[in-house]
Every structure is written in structure tokens, then in C-alpha cells.
Design an enzyme around this catalytic site. Structure first.
Site, short mmCIF file in Angstrom:
data_model
loop_
_atom_site.label_atom_id
_atom_site.label_comp_id
_atom_site.label_asym_id
_atom_site.label_seq_id
_atom_site.Cartn_x
_atom_site.Cartn_y
_atom_site.Cartn_z
CE LYS A 271 -4.06 1.93 2.25
NZ LYS A 271 -3.69 3.32 2.21
NE ARG A 291 -10.04 8.62 -2.59
CZ ARG A 291 -9.67 7.77 -1.66
NH1 ARG A 291 -8.41 7.63 -1.34
NH2 ARG A 291 -10.56 7.07 -1.02
P1 AMP Z 1 -7.05 4.71 2.34
O1 AMP Z 1 -6.66 6.01 1.69
O2 AMP Z 1 -6.36 4.44 3.62
O3 AMP Z 1 -8.54 4.51 2.36
O4 AMP Z 1 -6.51 3.53 1.39
C1 AMP Z 1 -6.90 3.37 0.08
C2 AMP Z 1 -5.92 4.05 -0.83
O5 AMP Z 1 -4.68 3.38 -0.81
C3 AMP Z 1 -6.30 4.00 -2.27
O6 AMP Z 1 -7.25 4.97 -2.60
C4 AMP Z 1 -4.99 4.25 -2.96
O7 AMP Z 1 -4.78 5.65 -3.09
C5 AMP Z 1 -3.97 3.73 -1.99
N1 AMP Z 1 -3.21 2.59 -2.44
C6 AMP Z 1 -1.90 2.48 -2.28
N2 AMP Z 1 -1.45 1.33 -2.77
C7 AMP Z 1 -2.51 0.67 -3.30
C8 AMP Z 1 -2.67 -0.59 -3.96
N3 AMP Z 1 -1.65 -1.42 -4.15
N4 AMP Z 1 -3.92 -0.92 -4.34
C9 AMP Z 1 -4.97 -0.10 -4.12
N5 AMP Z 1 -4.88 1.09 -3.51
C10 AMP Z 1 -3.65 1.47 -3.09
#
Ligand code: AMP
Length: 577
Positions: A271, A291
């Protein structure tokens, strides 16, 4: 609504919006909308649907309303012939710019719907003679959207005010109210996401699943409604340079939960802690979308430039990062690149950016062929397509491992953290790409959320359902730098996540303990401690502490804690490093 419109004007749209707001049952709202949508010509139908989403333009349209409060105030006061300040007073009564508009215009013009201003231009106001009541000031919906476009595109604020005043002057108070609501992004008629999709399906007797699928593929409810009307939903597909809502991940508590939900094999991707971006490419033309679907290409000319000469066309999903010779730099470095429309050569050299791609949304099967959607193709195959693409240095593939058990997932998590990444996104290899959906096919695992105990130092009236209560809190931590001990320094602002009863009780308390009123903002006695959760904290000039929280939310009241025991600036600094 049993009138039949060939060209849908704004006033009936406003009546339907009011009807939806006044109807509590979901089925009633859907029936009302469906009947109305069925009566519209294709162009009005598309605009009507977009306006029902509360936006002036489709979600994927890079234009945003971008009209300031000052312009609305000036235009409404001018059209209403009201004294300067009248709009602010009306707004204070309702906390709703649309309602304030209605109040001012209706006060000037109580019989507006029956008694149009003398000297009006019939061509503009009676677009459908024989259908629109002759004495009603009105404009067709596509013309209203055209006026929105002119307002947004006008560079000079004075011109925007003129254009908005002209538009409002050609509408009756109810229609004008909704114009302001849509333009200010505050429609608030209780139209939950999904209801409009049901209404489109109902209006044209199409399966809801087909409407939803088409919406995911195009990201434009207006376009979907047109397709539904023409019985062409199956033809909906992503288009280059029209961004889609990104697929989202659901949070997971721990590796066990993920392993039991998804089952082996588990596809664990790192991530990355950057900003989500969709890369669209056709020949040498490359665009990056954030986004929230804004075109951010000019902010990342280095990434776009690196992609331009590649021998494939398509739409990729991924994360923009600060990256130097393949090494990912901390998020704070990338922040230096954000907020600048076009970075200088110095910034580009100081903070080079890169792109890590983890998905393919559409790809041309071979060079020169049209781009084909991959939404219904399983992740395993999408990933294989991605791995087959030629990529330059600045664009990398997301790190992926296949594991079987929760214990292996924990090890993968530690390895991702050791690489400087936030955690894992674990994905079901069989799953399709579902734009805008937060399903269970992608599960994210990251470090436990941090919280800080902060003191509330300022409050403001909320909006919408919370317009009569003090529900927006500004909070601070204790300064513990030598010589400054005891001072409170602000670190964030959040809408209260408390219950209605708690907010009501706190409103009474803040009212009794207001130190000073500064317009809508009140400085309050710094006594109340709240536990604030957030995703990340980082240096920022926005608050007195020199730090700001990302996505702060008030987790709970801490009546057990006196302000003297709230967290300190050093605690903030430790979390930010
Ligand atoms: P969060 O912002 O904590 O809700 O986590 C989701 C976000 O993680 C996504 O919107 C992406 O911007 C980010 N992200 C980073 N790496 C990945 C990945 N390998 N797959 C999907 N999302 C990712």
C-alpha cells in the site's frame, strides 16, 4: 407532475427536487423521479440527472462550480434589489445559500410564478410555448447548464457575478434557489446515492444491474440515462480522458480477518502512501487524474512525459509518489509538489515524481487498436496485461506477493513496512474492477490509527441537518516548548462525530462558555477534551501548532480528562516524524 415537456425547463425540475425532499419513502422518491425523467428529451434528461447528483457538470467533468460565496451574495442581492448584507442575514437564518436566495427573491417578487417581470424576452423565458405555463419565467435545463459553463469559464469575478445575476433574473425564486444549491454543491434533498440509478432504471424499464454497470463504466449518470432511454446500456464503456471513480478498499482489522474473508491464494500488494491517480494514454497524449477526477497532468509533467513515448494505449490505475532513482521518498516530500498548478524546474528537480501502477482499467489489445475495457476481466488477467506493458524508469509496477496464510500475510505486511510503505492492500485475484465501489474484493491493512486528545478552542454552527447546532470544532494541543508551556496551539478542525444528544448537550455548554464571537466562529473556554482520530499528521502552516491532521474525526468526548492533560506538541511531532 402530469404535464408533458419536450424540452425540460428548470422550474419543473425544481418542483420535482422539492417533491423528492418532501417525500420520505424511498419508493415514493423513485416513482416521482422516474415519471419526471421519462417525460424529458435526451438533452434535458442528461442535464436533469446530473443536477440531481448535486453537481452542475458530470462527476467526470474536470469543470467544477468554483463559484465563491461572494459572487452568489452579490448576484442574489442585485437581482433581489436587496441591501448589501441582506444575503448574509438570510443565510444566518438557514445556513443554506439556496434557501437564502429563495427568501430574498421571493420577498421581492412574491407572485413571481404568475407575474413575470415586464419586458422579458419571450424566446428565453418561454422555451416551449404551449407547454410551459406562459407566465412563468424559466429556461431549458441545457441552457441553465450552458449558463453554468459560462460562469465557470469567466475569468473575472465581476463577469461571473453579471452572468449569475442574469441567470437568476431569468428564473423564478424556486428555480433560482435550486440553481444556487446546485452551483454551491449543497443540493441536500435526501437523494441517496443509488436512488437516481433506480429512477433511471424505472423510467425506461431497464434492469437496475445494467444501469449500475453502465454507470461504473462511464461515470456519468446523464450519459447512462440517455443510453437507458435509447436501450443502449450494453454499449457503455470507459472512454479515454474521461476519468472513472477509482475502485476502493475496505479496511480490515488484521491478517486473520483478511485470510478468512478472501481465502487462499491471497494477493498482497504494497500500500503506497502517495496520491491516487489514473493515467490515460492515447499515442503521445497522456493525462493524469486525481481521485476526485481532476486533471492533474500539469502538476506532474515528469510522469506524463515519461509515459508519452510508450508503445501502448489505455487507462491505468496507481499511485503518484515522490521518487528518486527508484526509491520512494516520504509523503511530506510529495506535499511540496501538491497545491502548485505547475511546478517550477527547481521543484521538479528537488522532488522528482514517479508512478506506481497496480491495475489496468482499459487497454488496447495491440498498438493502433481501440482501447477495450477490462472492468469485467479478473484481476489476475488484468495484472498479467499490466506486467506485459513496457514501462519507463519513472513508472513502476506495484509490489505483489502471493501468500496462503494469515502468518504469511503478517510477514508480507512487515516487509511492505520495511520498504517504507503504509501496509498492504490484499486483493481477490478473481475480482473485476468496480469503479467507485468500496467492496470486499480489496481489503487494506495498515498501521493502527493514531488518536490525539485535544482541547476544543473554537466552535461553529454546522450545515444541513446540523445547521442549528455548534457541531464544527477547532481543537488544539498543549505547547510544551520551553518558555511556551501551557499555551494551546491549534492542530485541526472537524465536524463532530458525536451523537445528536451529545452535540445538543455540548451546544448548550459552548453557548454558556463562549468567550468571543467572531462572525460564525466562537472562541470558547478551552475546557472540553475530545479524542480525535486521523489518518496522518504532517507539517503545515494552516494551524498554530505547525501541523495539520489528514481526515480528522472526533472519536469521542473525554470528560474524564482535564485540558491540562491533553496531548502535547511533542506528541504531535513524534507522530508526524
Ligand atoms: P485509504 O486512503 O487508507 O482509504 O486507502 C486506500 C488508498 O490506498 C487507495 O485509494 C490508494 O490511493 C492507496 N493505495 C496504495 N497502494 C494501493 C494498492 N496497491 N492498491 C490499491 N490502492 C492502493
Amino acid at each position: 407532475m402530469n404535464r408533458c415537456y419536450t424540452i425540460g425547463p428548470m422550474r419543473p425540475w425544481a418542483e420535482i427536487a422539492s417533491g423528492v425532499a418532501a417525500t420520505s419513502r424511498t419508493s415514493g422518491k423513485i416513482a416521482l423521479l422516474a415519471g419526471y425523467l421519462r417525460s424529458l428529451d435526451p438533452d434535458s434528461l442528461a442535464v436533469a440527472c446530473v443536477f440531481f447528483t448535486g453537481r452542475p457538470f458530470p462527476a467526470a467533468d474536470p469543470r467544477t462550480a468554483g463559484i465563491g460565496w461572494a459572487a452568489v451574495r452579490e448576484a442574489v442581492e442585485r437581482v433581489a434589489g436587496a441591501a448589501p448584507g441582506a444575503f448574509g442575514e438570510a443565510y444566518d437564518r438557514s445556513s443554506d445559500p439556496g434557501r437564502a436566495t429563495y427568501d430574498l427573491l421571493a420577498a421581492r417578487d412574491p407572485a413571481a410564478t404568475r407575474d413575470p417581470t415586464p419586458g422579458h424576452t419571450p424566446a428565453a423565458r418561454d422555451p416551449t410555448p404551449g407547454h410551459t405555463p406562459a407566465a412563468t419565467r424559466d429556461l431549458p435545463l441545457p441552457e441553465v447548464q450552458g449558463a453554468f459553463a459560462a460562469i465557470v469559464e469567466a475569468r473575472r469575478p465581476a463577469v461571473r457575478v453579471d452572468l449569475l445575476a442574469d441567470l437568476l433574473g431569468r428564473l423564478d425564486p424556486l428555480a433560482a434557489m435550486y440553481v444556487v444549491k446546485v452551483l454551491s454543491g449543497e443540493l441536500r434533498i435526501g437523494l441517496r446515492e443509488g436512488l437516481l440509478e433506480s429512477a433511471v432504471a424505472g423510467a425506461f424499464d431497464r434492469p437496475l444491474a445494467e444501469v449500475r454497470h453502465a454507470l461504473m463504466a462511464t461515470g456519468d449518470i446523464g450519459e447512462v440515462a440517455r443510453l437507458a432511454r435509447a436501450d443502449r446500456l450494453a454499449g457503455a464503456s470507459p472512454s479515454l480522458f474521461r476519468p472513472l471513480q477509482p475502485m476502493l478498499a475496505s479496511p480490515a482489522r488484521d491478517a486473520e480477518e483478511i485470510a478468512s474473508r478472501l481465502g487462499a491464494p491471497l494477493w498482497a500488494e504494497d500500500k503506497y502512501d502517495g496520491i491516487r491517480a489514473q493515467l490515460h494514454k492515447l499515442g503521445p497524449e497522456v493525462r493524469l487524474f486525481s481521485r476526485d477526477l481532476h486533471d492533474i497532468t500539469r502538476q506532474f509533467p515528469d510522469v506524463a512525459g515519461a509515459a508519452a513515448s510508450l508503445p501502448w494505449d489505455g487507462i491505468l490505475d496507481g499511485e503518484l509518489l515522490a521518487m528518486e532513482s527508484g526509491t520512494i521518498l516520504p509523503f511530506a516530500r510529495l506535499q511540496n509538489r501538491l497545491g502548485r498548478v505547475a511546478p517550477s524546474a527547481g521543484t521538479l528537480a528537488a522532488v522528482p515524481a514517479g508512478y506506481v501502477t497496480f491495475d489496468a482499467i482499459a487497454l488496447a489489445p495491440s498498438p493502433g487498436e481501440p482501447v477495450a475495457p477490462l472492468l469485467d476481466v479478473p484481476l489476475a488477467e488484468r495484472r498479467a496485461r499490466l506486467e506485459a506493458l513496457e514501462l519507463p524508469d519513472r513508472i513502476a509496477l506495484g509490489h505483489l506477493v502471493h501468500v496462503e496464510t494469515a502468518a504469511e500475510l503478517d510477514a508480507a505486511f512487515d516487509a511492505a513496512r520495511a520498504r517504507g510503505n503504509e501496509g498492504l492492500v490484499v486483493k481477490d485475484p478473481e475480482s473485476g474492477y468496480t469503479p467507485g465501489r468500496r467492496g470486499l474484493a480489496w481489503l487494506k491493512l495498515k498501521k493502527a490509527l493514531a488518536t490525539l486528545d485535544c482541547v476544543v478552542v473554537g466552535v461553529e454552527l454546522g450545515h444541513g441537518r446540523r445547521h442549528g447546532v455548534l457541531s464544527d470544532y477547532t481543537f488544539a494541543v498543549r505547547d510544551d516548548r520551553p518558555g511556551r508551556e501551557g499555551a494551546l496551539v491549534t492542530v485541526g478542525k472537524a465536524y463532530s462525530g458525536l451523537t445528536d444528544a451529545e452535540i445538543a448537550e455540548m451546544t448548550r455548554w459552548f453557548e454558556a462558555h463562549t468567550l468571543r464571537r467572531l462572525g460564525r466562529y466562537r472562541l470558547v473556554e478551552p475546557t472540553i477534551v475530545v479524542e480525535v482520530a486521523f489518518d496522518r499528521i504532517q507539517p503545515s502552516a494552516r494551524h498554530g501548532s505547525g501541523y495539520a491532521m489528514r481526515f480528522p474525526r472526533i472519536a469521542r468526548l473525554r470528560p474524564d480528562k482535564p485540558a491540562s492533560e491533553a496531548d502535547t506538541l511533542s506528541a504531535v511531532a513524534a507522530l508526524a516524524s
